[in-house]
Structure formats: structure tokens, C-alpha cells
Design a protein around this motif. Structure first.
Motif, PDB file in Angstrom:
ATOM      1  N   ARG A  57     -16.281  47.509 -31.092  1.00  0.00           N
ATOM      2  CA  ARG A  57     -15.731  47.760 -29.301  1.00  0.00           C
ATOM      3  C   ARG A  57     -16.433  49.118 -29.661  1.00  0.00           C
ATOM      4  NH1 ARG A  57      -9.102  47.149 -31.686  1.00  0.00           N
ATOM      5  NH2 ARG A  57      -9.016  44.773 -30.562  1.00  0.00           N
ATOM      6  N   LEU A  58     -16.878  49.941 -30.817  1.00  0.00           N
ATOM      7  CA  LEU A  58     -17.285  51.360 -31.083  1.00  0.00           C
ATOM      8  C   LEU A  58     -18.753  50.969 -30.227  1.00  0.00           C
ATOM      9  CD1 LEU A  58     -16.142  53.219 -34.441  1.00  0.00           C
ATOM     10  CD2 LEU A  58     -15.492  53.682 -31.696  1.00  0.00           C
ATOM     11  N   VAL A  59     -19.662  50.460 -30.631  1.00  0.00           N
ATOM     12  CA  VAL A  59     -20.774  50.860 -30.628  1.00  0.00           C
ATOM     13  C   VAL A  59     -21.734  49.619 -29.387  1.00  0.00           C
ATOM     14  CG1 VAL A  59     -21.746  52.029 -32.436  1.00  0.00           C
ATOM     15  CG2 VAL A  59     -22.041  48.575 -32.356  1.00  0.00           C
ATOM     16  N   GLY A  60     -20.571  48.099 -29.134  1.00  0.00           N
ATOM     17  CA  GLY A  60     -20.400  47.285 -28.035  1.00  0.00           C
ATOM     18  C   GLY A  60     -21.224  46.333 -28.997  1.00  0.00           C
ATOM     19  N   PRO A  61     -20.855  44.493 -28.109  1.00  0.00           N
ATOM     20  CA  PRO A  61     -21.173  44.012 -29.093  1.00  0.00           C
ATOM     21  C   PRO A  61     -23.309  43.699 -29.375  1.00  0.00           C
ATOM     22  CG  PRO A  61     -20.878  42.807 -26.799  1.00  0.00           C
ATOM     23  CD  PRO A  61     -20.463  44.505 -26.933  1.00  0.00           C
ATOM     24  N   SER A  62     -23.892  43.910 -28.938  1.00  0.00           N
ATOM     25  CA  SER A  62     -25.111  43.582 -29.001  1.00  0.00           C
ATOM     26  C   SER A  62     -25.574  44.539 -30.635  1.00  0.00           C
ATOM     27  CB  SER A  62     -25.762  43.929 -28.079  1.00  0.00           C
ATOM     28  OG  SER A  62     -27.662  43.741 -28.171  1.00  0.00           O
ATOM     29  N   ARG A  63     -24.926  45.580 -30.307  1.00  0.00           N
ATOM     30  CA  ARG A  63     -25.676  46.242 -31.243  1.00  0.00           C
ATOM     31  C   ARG A  63     -25.081  46.154 -32.379  1.00  0.00           C
ATOM     32  NH1 ARG A  63     -25.475  52.330 -27.959  1.00  0.00           N
ATOM     33  NH2 ARG A  63     -27.708  51.889 -27.348  1.00  0.00           N
ATOM     34  N   ALA A  64     -23.581  46.327 -32.474  1.00  0.00           N
ATOM     35  CA  ALA A  64     -23.329  46.073 -33.187  1.00  0.00           C
ATOM     36  C   ALA A  64     -23.313  44.205 -34.019  1.00  0.00           C
ATOM     37  CB  ALA A  64     -21.799  44.642 -33.576  1.00  0.00           C
ATOM     38  N   GLU A 114     -26.875  43.160 -33.798  1.00  0.00           N
ATOM     39  CA  GLU A 114     -27.828  43.570 -34.411  1.00  0.00           C
ATOM     40  C   GLU A 114     -27.011  44.293 -36.171  1.00  0.00           C
ATOM     41  OE1 GLU A 114     -31.643  47.162 -34.618  1.00  0.00           O
ATOM     42  OE2 GLU A 114     -30.278  45.928 -31.866  1.00  0.00           O
ATOM     43  N   LEU A 115     -27.179  44.679 -36.434  1.00  0.00           N
ATOM     44  CA  LEU A 115     -26.485  45.424 -37.684  1.00  0.00           C
ATOM     45  C   LEU A 115     -25.701  44.350 -38.384  1.00  0.00           C
ATOM     46  CD1 LEU A 115     -24.343  48.823 -36.807  1.00  0.00           C
ATOM     47  CD2 LEU A 115     -25.918  48.718 -37.861  1.00  0.00           C
ATOM     48  N   SER A 116     -25.030  43.928 -38.139  1.00  0.00           N
ATOM     49  CA  SER A 116     -24.364  42.213 -38.684  1.00  0.00           C
ATOM     50  C   SER A 116     -25.231  41.243 -38.946  1.00  0.00           C
ATOM     51  CB  SER A 116     -23.193  42.122 -38.444  1.00  0.00           C
ATOM     52  OG  SER A 116     -22.057  42.852 -38.325  1.00  0.00           O
ATOM     53  N   PHE A 117     -26.004  41.480 -38.345  1.00  0.00           N
ATOM     54  CA  PHE A 117     -27.100  40.336 -39.056  1.00  0.00           C
ATOM     55  C   PHE A 117     -27.928  39.983 -39.746  1.00  0.00           C
ATOM     56  CE2 PHE A 117     -26.685  37.502 -34.475  1.00  0.00           C
ATOM     57  CZ  PHE A 117     -25.128  38.139 -34.878  1.00  0.00           C
ATOM     58  N   SER A 118     -28.734  41.783 -39.188  1.00  0.00           N
ATOM     59  CA  SER A 118     -29.920  42.653 -40.367  1.00  0.00           C
ATOM     60  C   SER A 118     -29.314  42.911 -40.799  1.00  0.00           C
ATOM     61  CB  SER A 118     -30.718  43.236 -39.113  1.00  0.00           C
ATOM     62  OG  SER A 118     -29.639  44.647 -39.256  1.00  0.00           O
ATOM     63  N   ALA A 119     -28.698  43.356 -41.754  1.00  0.00           N
ATOM     64  CA  ALA A 119     -28.289  43.980 -42.559  1.00  0.00           C
ATOM     65  C   ALA A 119     -28.686  45.573 -42.760  1.00  0.00           C
ATOM     66  CB  ALA A 119     -28.205  43.457 -43.434  1.00  0.00           C
ATOM     67  N   ALA A 120     -29.292  45.972 -41.585  1.00  0.00           N
ATOM     68  CA  ALA A 120     -30.737  46.880 -41.331  1.00  0.00           C
ATOM     69  C   ALA A 120     -29.128  48.485 -42.087  1.00  0.00           C
ATOM     70  CB  ALA A 120     -30.972  47.245 -39.886  1.00  0.00           C
ATOM     71  N   TYR A 121     -30.309  49.307 -42.294  1.00  0.00           N
ATOM     72  CA  TYR A 121     -29.136  50.482 -42.437  1.00  0.00           C
ATOM     73  C   TYR A 121     -29.726  51.473 -40.799  1.00  0.00           C
ATOM     74  CZ  TYR A 121     -27.977  50.086 -46.925  1.00  0.00           C
ATOM     75  OH  TYR A 121     -27.740  49.743 -48.152  1.00  0.00           O
ATOM     76  N   LEU A 122     -28.132  52.164 -40.923  1.00  0.00           N
ATOM     77  CA  LEU A 122     -28.060  53.381 -39.186  1.00  0.00           C
ATOM     78  C   LEU A 122     -28.454  54.212 -40.118  1.00  0.00           C
ATOM     79  CD1 LEU A 122     -27.669  52.716 -36.556  1.00  0.00           C
ATOM     80  CD2 LEU A 122     -25.208  53.286 -36.418  1.00  0.00           C
ATOM     81  N   ASP A 123     -28.835  55.289 -39.019  1.00  0.00           N
ATOM     82  CA  ASP A 123     -28.972  56.683 -40.061  1.00  0.00           C
ATOM     83  C   ASP A 123     -27.800  57.724 -39.232  1.00  0.00           C
ATOM     84  OD1 ASP A 123     -30.039  58.601 -37.346  1.00  0.00           O
ATOM     85  OD2 ASP A 123     -32.204  55.974 -37.194  1.00  0.00           O
TER      86      ASP A 123
END
Length: 254
Positions: free
Chosen positions: A145-152, A154-163
Motif C-alpha cells: 500500500r505504501l510503495v506499490g505492489p511491484s516495489r513491495a 522486489e523487496l520481499s522477493f530479493s530480501a535486498a536492503y533499501l536505504d
């Protein structure tokens, strides 16, 4: 040493996760302390606004994996109330002062806050898929809801850190501040929130959350219902008094 610190001053309560050597990992003891404290704060007449932060270089690294390696995943929490229930039902504005790492379960707790402000040292990550645990405190719903489904994804699938700066550009946090300015800014924001009419603030907080859960059409119906009910208890004298306060506040800032 207490795993959770809580201090109230002039209606603002600062709650600090306090396991800095463990990056404020959410042990069973800390989860129980969070539940107890937020249940208390819901009833506390001296608390109007809550600032939630962490000690040291992390907000929270999530569930304590060392502990979970011995006990397994928690099945239930204190008194049948889990951390999400306790925080989200407190009924008072929560400002998340994200001072450092907010990872997995710590990320979920950050997302439970009404307003997020980050230190330049903050970093966000969702490692649920790496660990092999399905989120249970609302991350899959609130993050998208905050960042949109595509970005969510990306974060959850990759476990990448977001600065922190990217988090701000994505709409995850409202602003990024130098570390030493984070808590003073959040406390000042809390004091500004205190100027609101309490009943109206609670109604607006409820309505914003309600439409996220029920959609625009039902949200409009609920807003109309609450607006009419609230208007029946608002006098001309109270409106004039509040108008004067707003004008005075505006003059001080000009």
C-alpha cells in the motif's frame, strides 16, 4: 537492564526497544514487554502521542533467530494478544523514529506506525523469503500500500536492503534526517499533533485506516456517518475557541 524503555513527558511517550547489542532483536521477553506496554498506553490518560524508536544502531533486526533456533516459531503471545494487536489497537498516533536497521519483524513493526521518519542511517529489508517464514504481522499488506505492489515484491522477493533516501523517494518514510536530529524532530512533530482536538484526531485516524481496509466506497460512507455523529456534539463556542488556537499557531510560525 530493561529490554524496553518508556518515558512520558508532557503527553508524549517515547518507547525505545533496548537490546542494542542484539540490534534490538525481538526476543520473547521483548515481544511480551511491547504487548504489555502498548496495552498500558492504550489506557494511559497521560499519553496522547507515542514515539517508537530503537537504541543503538538498529530500530529492530526482527525476531531473535538465535532464540528461535532453540524454541521454534512462537505460536501465541502474552494473554492471546500479539505485538500487532497491541500496537495497532493503541488508539493513539504513533510516530516511528527509524534510527537504523529495520529488518523483517522490525520492518513489520515500523509499518504499524502511523508516520515514519528515518535517520540517514536507516535501512529496511524483508528477509522472510530467505528465512522461510511467511509474514504474520501485516508486512505483505502494508508495504504494498505504501510503495506499490511491484516495489513491495522486489523487496520481499530479493530480501535486498533499501536505504533511507530511496525509502523516502518511494514513499515509505516521510523524510530523512541526520541521526542527531531524528528524535528531536519526532518529538516536535508529536507536540504539534497534540494541538489537535482529541476526538477529531481519533476519528480522522480511524477513517484513514478504515478506507485502507475497506476501500473508498465504504470509507466514504463511514466518513459521512462519523462526520454527522461528531457534528451533533460540536458547539459554536468550541469552534470559535479552536479557530483562535489555529490562528495563534499560524502567527507563531509566520
Amino acid at each position: 537492564m530493561s529490554v524496553l524503555l518508556s518515558e512520558t513527558e508532557s503527553g508524549v511517550t517515547t518507547v525505545t526497544l533496548n537490546r542494542p547489542d542484539q540490534l534490538n532483536a525481538l526476543s520473547g521477553e521483548l515481544r511480551a514487554a511491547l504487548v504489555e506496554e502498548f496495552v498500558r498506553l492504550a489506557r494511559d490518560p497521560d499519553t496522547q502521542v507515542i514515539v517508537l524508536t530503537g537504541a543503538g544502531r538498529a530500530f529492530s533486526a526482527g525476531l531473535d533467530l538465535k532464540e528461535l533456533g532453540e524454541t521454534g516459531l512462537p505460536s501465541e503471545e502474552l494473554g492471546g494478544i500479539d505485538v500487532q494487536d497491541a500496537i495497532c489497537s493503541v488508539g493513539k498516533p504513533i510516530i516511528g523514529a527509524i534510527n537504523g536497521f529495520a529488518v523483517t519483524g522490525g520492518f513489520e513493526i515500523a509499518l504499524m506506525c502511523d508516520i515514519l521518519v528515518a535517520s540517514e542511517k536507516a535501512k529496511f529489508a524483508d528477509t522472510h523469503t530467505r528465512i522461510g517464514v511467511v509474514p504474520g504481522w501485516g508486512l505483505t499488506q502494508r508495504l504494498a500500500r505504501l510503495v506499490g505492489p511491484s516495489r513491495a515484491k522486489e523487496l520481499s522477493f530479493s530480501a535486498a536492503y533499501l536505504d533511507a533516501d530511496t525509502a523516502a523517494s518511494w514513499g515509505l518514510v516521510n523524510r530523512v534526517l541526520p541521526a542527531e536530529e531524528l528524535l528531536p524532530y519526532c518529538l516536535q512533530l508529536a507536540r504539534e499533533i497534540q494541538l489537535a482536538d482529541r476526538a477529531t484526531l481519533q476519528a480522522v485516524q480511524h477513517l484513514i485506516d478504515y478506507t485502507l481496509d475497506h476501500g473508498l466506497e465504504q470509507g466514504l460512507v463511514e466518513e459521512s456517518r462519523l462526520s454527522k455523529a461528531h457534528a451533533a456534539n460540536v458547539s459554536a463556542a468550541s469552534l470559535e475557541d479552536r479557530r483562535g488556537q489555529v490562528v495563534d499557531a499560524g502567527r507563531k510560525k509566520s
